[in-house]
Design a protein around this motif. Structure first.
Motif, PDB file in Angstrom:
ATOM      1  N   PHE A   4       2.415  58.093  14.505  1.00 32.09           N
ATOM      2  CA  PHE A   4       2.246  56.535  14.580  1.00 32.09           C
ATOM      3  C   PHE A   4       3.717  56.059  13.894  1.00 32.09           C
ATOM      4  O   PHE A   4       3.943  54.819  13.979  1.00 32.09           O
ATOM      5  CB  PHE A   4       1.160  56.461  13.776  1.00 32.09           C
ATOM      6  N   ALA A   5       4.320  57.057  12.991  1.00 29.07           N
ATOM      7  CA  ALA A   5       5.653  56.526  12.503  1.00 29.07           C
ATOM      8  C   ALA A   5       6.632  56.027  13.512  1.00 29.07           C
ATOM      9  O   ALA A   5       7.500  55.072  13.496  1.00 29.07           O
ATOM     10  CB  ALA A   5       6.207  57.419  11.444  1.00 29.07           C
ATOM     11  N   VAL A   6       6.678  56.789  14.706  1.00 31.09           N
ATOM     12  CA  VAL A   6       7.382  56.726  15.966  1.00 31.09           C
ATOM     13  C   VAL A   6       6.794  55.465  16.643  1.00 31.09           C
ATOM     14  O   VAL A   6       7.508  54.477  16.887  1.00 31.09           O
ATOM     15  CB  VAL A   6       7.568  58.101  16.501  1.00 31.09           C
ATOM     16  N   ALA A   7       5.477  55.783  16.957  1.00 28.31           N
ATOM     17  CA  ALA A   7       4.763  54.841  17.751  1.00 28.31           C
ATOM     18  C   ALA A   7       4.790  53.303  17.372  1.00 28.31           C
ATOM     19  O   ALA A   7       4.971  52.441  18.175  1.00 28.31           O
ATOM     20  CB  ALA A   7       3.490  55.382  18.432  1.00 28.31           C
ATOM     21  N   LYS A   8       4.594  53.053  16.221  1.00 28.52           N
ATOM     22  CA  LYS A   8       4.239  51.757  15.785  1.00 28.52           C
ATOM     23  C   LYS A   8       5.431  50.767  15.833  1.00 28.52           C
ATOM     24  O   LYS A   8       5.315  49.307  16.293  1.00 28.52           O
ATOM     25  CB  LYS A   8       3.491  51.799  14.400  1.00 28.52           C
ATOM     26  N   SER A 183      -2.502  56.593  10.599  1.00 28.32           N
ATOM     27  CA  SER A 183      -2.274  55.412  11.376  1.00 28.32           C
ATOM     28  C   SER A 183      -2.113  54.194  10.330  1.00 28.32           C
ATOM     29  O   SER A 183      -1.016  53.436  10.507  1.00 28.32           O
ATOM     30  CB  SER A 183      -3.243  55.070  12.415  1.00 28.32           C
ATOM     31  N   LEU A 184      -3.042  53.967   9.416  1.00 31.63           N
ATOM     32  CA  LEU A 184      -3.000  53.120   8.666  1.00 31.63           C
ATOM     33  C   LEU A 184      -1.528  53.128   7.688  1.00 31.63           C
ATOM     34  O   LEU A 184      -1.075  52.107   7.391  1.00 31.63           O
ATOM     35  CB  LEU A 184      -3.957  52.934   7.690  1.00 31.63           C
ATOM     36  N   LEU A 185      -1.478  54.217   7.247  1.00 35.54           N
ATOM     37  CA  LEU A 185      -0.022  54.323   6.400  1.00 35.54           C
ATOM     38  C   LEU A 185       1.136  54.199   7.248  1.00 35.54           C
ATOM     39  O   LEU A 185       1.948  53.616   6.808  1.00 35.54           O
ATOM     40  CB  LEU A 185       0.011  55.940   5.897  1.00 35.54           C
ATOM     41  N   SER A 350       0.348  43.370  13.280  1.00 34.85           N
ATOM     42  CA  SER A 350      -0.265  43.981  12.262  1.00 34.85           C
ATOM     43  C   SER A 350      -1.913  43.657  12.173  1.00 34.85           C
ATOM     44  O   SER A 350      -2.531  44.133  11.339  1.00 34.85           O
ATOM     45  CB  SER A 350       0.357  43.249  10.847  1.00 34.85           C
ATOM     46  N   LEU A 351      -2.157  42.677  12.955  1.00 30.05           N
ATOM     47  CA  LEU A 351      -3.664  42.598  13.036  1.00 30.05           C
ATOM     48  C   LEU A 351      -4.370  43.881  13.614  1.00 30.05           C
ATOM     49  O   LEU A 351      -5.690  44.216  13.379  1.00 30.05           O
ATOM     50  CB  LEU A 351      -3.959  41.456  14.345  1.00 30.05           C
ATOM     51  N   SER A 352      -3.623  44.836  14.267  1.00 30.64           N
ATOM     52  CA  SER A 352      -4.296  46.169  14.592  1.00 30.64           C
ATOM     53  C   SER A 352      -4.560  46.929  13.119  1.00 30.64           C
ATOM     54  O   SER A 352      -5.446  47.829  13.245  1.00 30.64           O
ATOM     55  CB  SER A 352      -3.657  46.969  15.290  1.00 30.64           C
ATOM     56  N   ILE A 357      -8.945  49.845   9.773  1.00 29.18           N
ATOM     57  CA  ILE A 357      -9.900  49.348   8.761  1.00 29.18           C
ATOM     58  C   ILE A 357     -11.241  49.797   9.138  1.00 29.18           C
ATOM     59  O   ILE A 357     -12.150  50.059   8.466  1.00 29.18           O
ATOM     60  CB  ILE A 357      -9.814  48.128   7.661  1.00 29.18           C
ATOM     61  N   SER A 358     -11.579  49.090  10.217  1.00 32.39           N
ATOM     62  CA  SER A 358     -12.866  49.347  10.942  1.00 32.39           C
ATOM     63  C   SER A 358     -13.418  50.655  11.202  1.00 32.39           C
ATOM     64  O   SER A 358     -14.499  51.076  10.695  1.00 32.39           O
ATOM     65  CB  SER A 358     -13.054  48.505  12.322  1.00 32.39           C
TER      66      SER A 358
END
Length: 527
Positions: A4-8, A183-185, A350-352, A357-358
């Motif tokens: 996710f560090a790459v994808a986001k 993913s959150l981090l 960032s709304l993702s 969180i959900s």
């Protein structure tokens, strides 16, 4: 976290560092993400046929460690010698890792002068060949980890033990919980580091962490439970052999007694898809025999398992096309809304975070509250059957699209950009709850229903549904945009709400198809 560090933030990297156009960057990101969910099929072939799950994970984790060298070589130029020393230290884990990792490090180090441009202002100081080599190493690395971490984890539980069977259901919940922690981090901490401190640190942190993860994973090697490799080589090859053999034997008559079929001594034979039983008809001794002419009943049953599960797999495509809106149309919708929240300006992407969180909220609730309550009603050890769990998620995804459509209708009726972006948060939250039910249920379902020799392939096919859903989303977006004008460059002049209603309608039809198929589905234990 490394993935996710790459994808986001990859679109930002390609546009600001490589100076790609928005269109090219978006297309390249979509292609890369699709590849990340296709490569698990390659890893499944290796895990089920040759290496086993443990070795496959260890080898592909080592590929992850090398990614930062081959993708962002100029960013790490000053520290490349130290990084090579660290990576070579990790090579002592095993001879296979030493060969794989050592050669890649030597190759990347030798090629370093070629990858780096002569002037510091060319392409932002990064050669595209190095970037895309590294990106597709990430795709390869994630393809060897995604399905097998779950499968190897589930292997640690004895399905014949009632307590361990219940614990295995919890394992899949917390496995998915852990993914979303990463993913959150990545979407908060690491994206901020990349944007405000630099790409070197932003990519270096997950690289160090994945190296630590590899060390921890290998340290537990002696205490894991290992399932034996499947008989007869590649499960994919065995499936194709059944199709070819059944076709070649199509004119032969099946024996009245199924016990006369080849190697039917384990009570595995089922009465569905009887045409493929012809692949196991014992031929006269005078005829030439071989794996492409005569198959065992267990091989035939592997193919039947794939066929029985195909309607469930197909139902997942629409679901992942819906969740794909969180990285496409929902972001576009957010860009047309009021992004001010108090003193802050909220980025639409960032709304993702509300989706993540959900998931983090619903996994503990599901495991600690819903399962015990449902267990009292249904009598199931896991509370819900796997198919019931998937169905609930499909229904929630339809509700999420309907909510998005209502929000867009209200936005179009309001003055320009006056509606707060926070109205989107419930949509992300509902889609996150849908993932807890469907995505986790999918992983558990595909693991349980495939025979022991095909566990990794089953997990890979589950991830292939994610790839298929994302590709389907691209097709639907292109078709709708070119034929209806609903998705305009200026959303105020289009009708994005019609598209969301279209996706909600597809989701409802998909749910009805799933209910029909799931009520007719019979697991291997019921046949």
């Amino acid at each position: 976290m490394c993935f996710f560090a790459v994808a986001k933030n990859l679109v930002t990297y390609l546009t600001t560092v490589l100076h790609e156009s928005n269109v090219d960057a978006a297309r390249n990101v979509s292609t890369w993400i699709g590849s990340c969910f296709l490569t698990p099929v390659i890893g499944a072939f290796l895990a089920d046929s040759y290496w086993g799950r443990y070795t496959t994970i260890a080898v592909f984790l080592s590929v992850y460690i090398i990614v930062s060298e081959t993708t962002f070589l100029n960013l790490l130029y000053n520290g490349v010698r130290h990084f090579c020393k660290f990576s070579l230290t990790m090579c002592n884990i095993s001879e296979k890792l030493s060969l794989c990792q050592g050669m890649l490090i030597m190759t990347s180090s030798a090629a370093l002068p070629f990858f780096l441009p002569r002037s510091s202002d060319e392409s932002g100081g990064v050669h595209p060949a190095a970037v895309y080599l590294g990106l597709y190493l990430v795709a390869l690395g994630t393809g060897g980890i995604k399905p097998y971490a779950a499968a190897l984890g589930a292997d640690q539980f004895d399905g014949a033990d009632p307590k361990e069977r219940v614990a295995k259901g919890s394992f899949f919940n917390w496995y998915y919980f852990s993914i979303n922690i990463g993913s959150l981090l990545a979407s908060t901490l690491l994206v901020w580091v990349q944007d405000n401190i630099g790409w070197t640190v932003g990519f270096g942190i997950p690289t160090v962490l994945i190296g630590f993860g590899l060390a921890v994973f290998v340290a537990g090697g002696r205490i894991y439970r290992y399932k034996p490799l499947g008989r007869g080589g590649s499960p994919l090859a065995r499936v194709f052999q059944v199709v070819v053999a059944a076709t070649r034997n199509c004119r032969l008559e099946l024996p009245d007694d199924s016990s006369a079929l080849h190697e039917n001594d384990r009570g595995e034979h089922t009465s569905q898809f009887t045409f493929f039983d012809k692949a196991a008809i014992v031929l006269p001794s005078s005829e030439k025999k071989g794996p492409w002419r005569l198959c065992t009943v267990s091989q035939v049953e592997e193919l039947k398992t794939l066929l029985r599960m195909s309607p469930v797999w197909a139902s997942l495509l629409i679901f992942f096309a819906v969740t794909g809106q969180m990285s496409s149309t929902l972001i576009e919708q957010g860009m047309a809304m009021d992004k001010r929240v108090g003193a802050f300006v909220v980025s639409p992407a960032s709304l993702s975070t509300f989706d993540v969180i959900s998931v983090l909220v619903w996994v503990p609730i599901y495991d600690a509250v819903l399962v015990p309550l449902a267990r009292r009603v249904t009598g199931e050890d896991r509370g819900f059957t796997q198919l019931q769990r998937i169905g609930v998620g499909l229904a929630l995804s339809a509700a999420g699209m309907a909510y998005a459509a209502l929000i867009e209708t209200r936005r179009l009726a309001a003055p320009a950009s006056s509606m707060s972006i926070m109205w989107q948060a419930p949509c992300y939250f509902v889609l996150g709850a849908a993932e807890v039910f469907t995505s986790i249920g999918m992983l558990e379902f595909f693991y349980d229903q495939f025979p022991g020799s095909m566990k990794s392939l089953g997990s890979a096919l589950a991830l292939l549904a994610i790839a298929g859903g994302n590709y389907l989303n691209s097709v639907l977006l292109g078709a709708v945009a070119s034929t209806t004008g609903w998705i305009a460059d200026n959303l105020d002049q289009g009708h994005l709400d019609y598209f969301f209603w279209f996706m909600a309608g597809l989701s409802v039809l998909n749910l009805l198809q799933f209910v029909y198929c799931s009520t007719r589905y019979k697991s291997i234990d019921q046949l």
